[in-house]
Design a protein around this motif. Sequence first.
Motif, PDB file in Angstrom:
ATOM      1  N   GLU A 178       1.333   5.587  -3.263  1.00 54.15           N
ATOM      2  CA  GLU A 178       2.238   5.241  -4.353  1.00 54.15           C
ATOM      3  C   GLU A 178       3.378   4.453  -3.720  1.00 54.15           C
ATOM      4  N   GLY A 179       4.029   3.642  -4.503  1.00 51.19           N
ATOM      5  CA  GLY A 179       5.133   2.856  -3.967  1.00 51.19           C
ATOM      6  C   GLY A 179       4.641   1.524  -3.444  1.00 51.19           C
ATOM      7  N   THR A 180       5.179   1.096  -2.294  1.00 47.53           N
ATOM      8  CA  THR A 180       4.856  -0.213  -1.726  1.00 47.53           C
ATOM      9  C   THR A 180       4.455  -0.068  -0.267  1.00 47.53           C
ATOM     10  N   ILE A 181       3.348  -0.712   0.085  1.00 43.63           N
ATOM     11  CA  ILE A 181       2.879  -0.729   1.474  1.00 43.63           C
ATOM     12  C   ILE A 181       2.703  -2.176   1.904  1.00 43.63           C
ATOM     13  N   ARG A 182       3.108  -2.455   3.142  1.00 44.99           N
ATOM     14  CA  ARG A 182       2.904  -3.783   3.719  1.00 44.99           C
ATOM     15  C   ARG A 182       1.916  -3.676   4.874  1.00 44.99           C
ATOM     16  N   LEU A 183       0.898  -4.545   4.835  1.00 41.97           N
ATOM     17  CA  LEU A 183      -0.091  -4.622   5.912  1.00 41.97           C
ATOM     18  C   LEU A 183       0.098  -5.937   6.660  1.00 41.97           C
ATOM     19  N   ASP A 184       0.266  -5.852   7.969  1.00 39.81           N
ATOM     20  CA  ASP A 184       0.341  -7.052   8.800  1.00 39.81           C
ATOM     21  C   ASP A 184      -0.778  -7.057   9.831  1.00 39.81           C
ATOM     22  N   GLY A 185      -1.525  -5.976   9.919  1.00 36.66           N
ATOM     23  CA  GLY A 185      -2.667  -5.879  10.823  1.00 36.66           C
ATOM     24  C   GLY A 185      -3.947  -6.137  10.053  1.00 36.66           C
ATOM     25  N   SER A 186      -5.033  -5.462  10.463  1.00 40.48           N
ATOM     26  CA  SER A 186      -6.293  -5.623   9.735  1.00 40.48           C
ATOM     27  C   SER A 186      -6.714  -4.291   9.128  1.00 40.48           C
ATOM     28  N   PHE A 187      -7.304  -4.375   7.947  1.00 43.13           N
ATOM     29  CA  PHE A 187      -7.754  -3.201   7.215  1.00 43.13           C
ATOM     30  C   PHE A 187      -9.133  -3.473   6.646  1.00 43.13           C
ATOM     31  N   THR A 188     -10.055  -2.530   6.829  1.00 45.71           N
ATOM     32  CA  THR A 188     -11.391  -2.620   6.246  1.00 45.71           C
ATOM     33  C   THR A 188     -11.659  -1.317   5.522  1.00 45.71           C
ATOM     34  N   GLY A 189     -12.041  -1.401   4.252  1.00 44.76           N
ATOM     35  CA  GLY A 189     -12.338  -0.189   3.500  1.00 44.76           C
ATOM     36  C   GLY A 189     -11.925  -0.290   2.055  1.00 44.76           C
ATOM     37  N   GLU A 190     -11.340   0.792   1.559  1.00 38.19           N
ATOM     38  CA  GLU A 190     -10.967   0.887   0.148  1.00 38.19           C
ATOM     39  C   GLU A 190      -9.488   1.206   0.029  1.00 38.19           C
ATOM     40  N   ILE A 191      -8.825   0.485  -0.880  1.00 36.08           N
ATOM     41  CA  ILE A 191      -7.413   0.725  -1.166  1.00 36.08           C
ATOM     42  C   ILE A 191      -7.294   1.010  -2.654  1.00 36.08           C
ATOM     43  N   ASP A 192      -6.643   2.124  -2.992  1.00 32.76           N
ATOM     44  CA  ASP A 192      -6.494   2.538  -4.384  1.00 32.76           C
ATOM     45  C   ASP A 192      -5.055   2.990  -4.593  1.00 32.76           C
ATOM     46  N   SER A 193      -4.337   2.291  -5.476  1.00 34.05           N
ATOM     47  CA  SER A 193      -2.919   2.605  -5.628  1.00 34.05           C
ATOM     48  C   SER A 193      -2.386   2.232  -7.003  1.00 34.05           C
ATOM     49  N   VAL A 194      -1.381   2.972  -7.440  1.00 35.35           N
ATOM     50  CA  VAL A 194      -0.626   2.607  -8.629  1.00 35.35           C
ATOM     51  C   VAL A 194       0.605   1.799  -8.216  1.00 35.35           C
ATOM     52  N   GLY A 195       0.685   1.465  -6.956  1.00 34.83           N
ATOM     53  CA  GLY A 195       1.839   0.750  -6.410  1.00 34.83           C
ATOM     54  C   GLY A 195       1.540  -0.696  -6.074  1.00 34.83           C
ATOM     55  N   THR A 196       2.301  -1.213  -5.106  1.00 35.12           N
ATOM     56  CA  THR A 196       2.230  -2.609  -4.692  1.00 35.12           C
ATOM     57  C   THR A 196       1.704  -2.723  -3.272  1.00 35.12           C
ATOM     58  N   LEU A 197       0.742  -3.605  -3.087  1.00 36.26           N
ATOM     59  CA  LEU A 197       0.206  -3.907  -1.760  1.00 36.26           C
ATOM     60  C   LEU A 197       0.687  -5.285  -1.357  1.00 36.26           C
ATOM     61  N   VAL A 198       1.350  -5.359  -0.195  1.00 37.57           N
ATOM     62  CA  VAL A 198       1.811  -6.631   0.358  1.00 37.57           C
ATOM     63  C   VAL A 198       0.949  -6.930   1.582  1.00 37.57           C
ATOM     64  N   VAL A 199       0.242  -8.050   1.546  1.00 29.46           N
ATOM     65  CA  VAL A 199      -0.619  -8.479   2.648  1.00 29.46           C
ATOM     66  C   VAL A 199       0.120  -9.585   3.383  1.00 29.46           C
ATOM     67  N   GLY A 200       0.609  -9.259   4.587  1.00 29.97           N
ATOM     68  CA  GLY A 200       1.412 -10.191   5.371  1.00 29.97           C
ATOM     69  C   GLY A 200       0.649 -11.404   5.857  1.00 29.97           C
ATOM     70  N   GLN A 201       1.376 -12.364   6.381  1.00 27.46           N
ATOM     71  CA  GLN A 201       0.847 -13.665   6.787  1.00 27.46           C
ATOM     72  C   GLN A 201      -0.310 -13.574   7.779  1.00 27.46           C
ATOM     73  N   GLU A 202      -0.274 -12.641   8.714  1.00 28.04           N
ATOM     74  CA  GLU A 202      -1.336 -12.530   9.712  1.00 28.04           C
ATOM     75  C   GLU A 202      -2.320 -11.398   9.417  1.00 28.04           C
ATOM     76  N   ALA A 203      -2.167 -10.762   8.276  1.00 26.41           N
ATOM     77  CA  ALA A 203      -3.022  -9.634   7.908  1.00 26.41           C
ATOM     78  C   ALA A 203      -4.392 -10.095   7.429  1.00 26.41           C
ATOM     79  N   LYS A 204      -5.377  -9.207   7.643  1.00 19.74           N
ATOM     80  CA  LYS A 204      -6.738  -9.441   7.160  1.00 19.74           C
ATOM     81  C   LYS A 204      -7.198  -8.157   6.489  1.00 19.74           C
ATOM     82  N   VAL A 205      -7.513  -8.240   5.199  1.00 20.10           N
ATOM     83  CA  VAL A 205      -7.968  -7.089   4.427  1.00 20.10           C
ATOM     84  C   VAL A 205      -9.363  -7.398   3.904  1.00 20.10           C
ATOM     85  N   LYS A 206     -10.275  -6.431   4.083  1.00 20.58           N
ATOM     86  CA  LYS A 206     -11.644  -6.619   3.613  1.00 20.58           C
ATOM     87  C   LYS A 206     -12.115  -5.326   2.960  1.00 20.58           C
ATOM     88  N   GLY A 207     -12.601  -5.428   1.716  1.00 15.50           N
ATOM     89  CA  GLY A 207     -13.104  -4.239   1.046  1.00 15.50           C
ATOM     90  C   GLY A 207     -12.861  -4.252  -0.446  1.00 15.50           C
TER      91      GLY A 207
END
Length: 122
Positions: free
Chosen positions: A23-52
């Motif tokens: 819940e709330g806000t999360i910022r990712l600047d690294g890499s993430f693989t999988g599932e993200i489930d939220s009622v909040g805000t996801l911030v994907v930074g400039q060098e981040a890589k998200v897959k899933g």
Amino acid sequence: MAKDEFNAFLGKGTHYEGKLVFEGTIRLDGSFTGEIDSVGTLVVGQEAKVKGVVKVDQLVVSGRIEGEVKVKSKAVFYKGAEFLGNLDTNILVVEEGAKIHGKVSMSNLGNDETREELEKNM
């Protein structure tokens, strides 16, 4: 958005695999693989890589995101952002220089009936 406004921060150089629920806000600047489930805000930074599979209320992207993405409220892609996959959102903002490859659907995900129908079809 100031750094201290985030509930969590996965910094540059971090690698995470699995399921992320928040819940709330999360910022990712690294890499993430999988599932993200939220009622909040996801911030994907400039060098981040998200897959899933990503289901969030709001999405702000400056990096790369790949997969099935559902955004209840608003998705924002800034210059340099790259998206590959299927995106379903109510509001879409794309800055010049962002790259979107795939299918984009805009629907009223805020409507509970519409959201239930979409989730049944997935």
